[in-house]
Design an enzyme around this catalytic site. Structure first.
Site, PDB file in Angstrom:
ATOM      1  N   ASP A 193       0.813  -1.206   0.000  1.00 35.21           N
ATOM      2  CA  ASP A 193       0.000   0.000   0.000  1.00 35.21           C
ATOM      3  C   ASP A 193       0.856   1.270   0.000  1.00 35.21           C
ATOM      4  O   ASP A 193       1.842   1.365   0.738  1.00 35.21           O
ATOM      5  CB  ASP A 193      -0.859  -0.038   1.282  1.00 35.21           C
ATOM      6  CG  ASP A 193      -1.897   1.057   1.345  1.00 35.21           C
ATOM      7  OD1 ASP A 193      -2.875   0.990   0.580  1.00 35.21           O
ATOM      8  OD2 ASP A 193      -1.725   1.995   2.159  1.00 35.21           O
ATOM      9  N   GLU A 255       1.815  -0.280  -4.857  1.00 32.50           N
ATOM     10  CA  GLU A 255       0.897   0.803  -5.209  1.00 32.50           C
ATOM     11  C   GLU A 255       1.734   2.086  -5.210  1.00 32.50           C
ATOM     12  O   GLU A 255       1.981   2.678  -4.154  1.00 32.50           O
ATOM     13  CB  GLU A 255      -0.248   0.896  -4.197  1.00 32.50           C
ATOM     14  CG  GLU A 255      -1.321   1.849  -4.675  1.00 32.50           C
ATOM     15  CD  GLU A 255      -2.193   2.431  -3.564  1.00 32.50           C
ATOM     16  OE1 GLU A 255      -3.293   2.906  -3.883  1.00 32.50           O
ATOM     17  OE2 GLU A 255      -1.782   2.434  -2.391  1.00 32.50           O
TER      18      GLU A 255
HETATM   19  C1  NOJ Z   1      -4.548   2.959  -0.714  1.00 37.93           C
HETATM   20  C2  NOJ Z   1      -5.725   2.095  -0.402  1.00 37.93           C
HETATM   21  O1  NOJ Z   1      -6.118   1.412  -1.565  1.00 37.93           O
HETATM   22  C3  NOJ Z   1      -6.802   3.016   0.131  1.00 37.93           C
HETATM   23  O2  NOJ Z   1      -8.047   2.373   0.240  1.00 37.93           O
HETATM   24  C4  NOJ Z   1      -6.327   3.583   1.454  1.00 37.93           C
HETATM   25  O3  NOJ Z   1      -7.250   4.549   1.909  1.00 37.93           O
HETATM   26  C5  NOJ Z   1      -4.958   4.238   1.329  1.00 37.93           C
HETATM   27  N1  NOJ Z   1      -4.032   3.512   0.516  1.00 37.93           N
HETATM   28  C6  NOJ Z   1      -4.329   4.430   2.693  1.00 37.93           C
HETATM   29  O4  NOJ Z   1      -3.900   3.210   3.219  1.00 37.93           O
END
Ligand code: NOJ
Length: 479
Positions: A193, A255
């Site tokens: 993430d 990500e």
């Molecule tokens: C990306 C995640 O996909 C999202 O849902 C989240 O709010 C943020 N990162 C923070 O962790």
């Protein structure tokens, strides 16, 4: 002998272009009637995923959490939240998934914990503090600093999600242990993430004014700044290397909210990064082509066109384009991420109705519609979010219908694994997106008018539609 942890070995030949199915556990399948999806529910539906032909599942966070960000605020990295089940149930899910040839990816949230994680009280020095705020803002807007006592702590997301200080070796070691913990339980890889936020400027200096465009959509206030200090620090590779060292040869997908041209340090250590240029591209042939071109200059793109943050294929690109969008997603080389429910063409819910997520993302998270009953077969209780239109589209009805979206997506996945290496973008007439994968040519009509098939196309082996040629919104795979 294959290393049993080697994901490439586990998935054999098809591993090259895996389809990873995103499960948002809260909304997938409830098994105990509390209205929230759980791990036993996932186990009960593994047959659907095996039938669909996906290679792996990615579980959005299942860890104990106060759920301020529905699990992306983790209060214990080594357990399962009771609302989802137990560690024993996760072990069983991993075992059963592997038995069906499905890999299991977990979602690791290394950038921040929940404010209720014991670390925040026991190790305040594991977090990032400042006497007064600088000009950094959160992903959702507003200052990234919240006052506690006489200092401010940093949070790149909600105030309930304080950022960890990855410049502190104790933090690195603690998170490395988390990776090892899950690998020992048989997990095959991780979606990681918000990884571009992991390391910031060590002096926490203001972001300077932007000198050039960022390359991906930003809020207007963010776009005025260069965002060079609040994220993606020049020494990011060190933190990423520490993750790789702990993760061994597990699949790591980052990500990374950066244009592909800036993926360098990430791909030195990770297997792939989400291609946000495609995710953010409008349904317009030139824009889609440019996004694919940018994201494939080097190998390492992971394709995603819908998820729990951005919404579904059928809503983002329009219902008429849902099949063509699925065709695009599932015919590009590299890992492709399919969001639960998109295989039956589910749509987003109405905007602004529930207000559970403060950033307005509830509408992307309505439950999977398994049957035509009012609860969509998701729960015997009251669903935490209501299904959108189970009477109009559901897995049960589509399973028996060879003309359904479900049958189409299943066929796409089957074909995907037979597509040739590489990708060659073809010059097609305006409004068409065309590319070659070995012997196959894929053509998508992004316009509202019928178009002739380009000369490079062969015989149609799969089409989004029944008519000949390329009607509006249509796509074909030819060979
Ligand atoms: C990306 C995640 O996909 C999202 O849902 C989240 O709010 C943020 N990162 C923070 O962790």
């Amino acid at each position: 002998m294959h290393n049993p942890r080697d994901p490439l070995a586990r998935f054999g030949a098809v591993r090259r272009d895996p389809v990873v199915y995103q499960i948002y556990p809260r909304s997938f399948q409830d098994s105990d009637g509390d209205g929230v999806g759980d791990l036993r529910g996932v186990r009960d539906r593994l047959g659907h995923l095996a039938e669909l032909g996906v290679d792996a599942i990615w579980l959005s966070p299942i860890y104990p959490s106060p759920m301020a960000d529905f699990g992306y605020d983790v209060s214990d990295y080594r357990n399962v939240d009771p609302v989802f089940g137990s560690l024993a149930e996760l072990d069983e899910l991993i075992r059963e998934a592997h038995g069906l040839g499905l890999g299991v990816l977990l979602d690791i949230v290394p950038c921040h914990t929940s404010i209720e994680h014991p670390w925040f009280r026991e190790h305040p020095d594991w977090y990032i503090w400042r006497d007064r705020p600088n000009n950094w803002s959160t992903a959702f807007g507003g200052s990234a600093w919240t006052r506690l006592g006489d200092r401010y702590y940093l949070h790149s997301f909600y105030p309930e999600q304080p950022d960890l200080d990855w410049r502190n070796p104790e933090v690195v070691a603690a998170m490395q242990d988390v990776f090892r913990f899950w690998l020992d339980r048989g997990v095959d890889g991780f979606r990681i993430d918000a990884i571009d936020r992991l390391l910031k400027d060590p002096e926490l200096r203001d972001d300077p004014p932007a000198a050039e465009p960022f390359g991906l959509p930003l809020r207007a206030d963010e776009a005025r700044l260069a965002l060079t200090n609040s994220r993606n620090a020049p020494d990011m590779g060190e933190a990423l290397g520490a993750i790789r060292a702990a993760a061994g040869d597990a699949l790591l997908i980052g990500e990374v909210y950066l244009p592909a041209a800036r993926w360098g340090p990430y791909l030195q250590h990770f297997d792939a990064a989400f291609a946000f240029e495609l995710l953010q591209a409008p349904w317009e042939a030139g824009a889609l082509r440019r996004a694919i071109e940018e994201s494939t200059r080097l190998p390492g793109a992971a394709w995603v066109m819908s998820n729990h943050d951005f919404g579904r294929l059928g809503t983002r690109f329009g219902e008429a384009n849902a099949r063509a969008a699925a065709m695009l997603l599932l015919t590009l080389p590299g890992p492709a991420f399919l969001y639960q429910g998109d295989e039956i063409g589910q749509l987003d819910g109405p905007p602004g109705e529930s207000g559970l997520d403060r950033a307005g993302r509830d509408r992307y998270r309505h439950p999977v519609q398994w049957d035509a009953s009012p609860s969509g077969g998701f729960t015997t209780g009251t669903p935490w979010l209501p299904p959108v239109d189970p009477e109009r589209r559901n897995v049960e009805a589509q399973r028996g219908d060879p003309a359904s979206m479900l049958a189409f997506v299943r066929e796409l996945i089957r074909l995907r694994h037979g597509l040739g290496d590489g990708l060659e973008l073809l010059d097609a007439e305006p409004g068409l997106l065309a590319y070659r994968r070995g012997e196959h040519v894929i053509v998508i009509n992004v316009t509202e008018e019928p178009r002739p098939l380009p000369a490079e196309a062969g015989d149609v082996v799969l089409a989004t539609h029944e008519a000949d040629g390329l009607p509006p919104h249509a796509g074909v795979v030819t060979a």
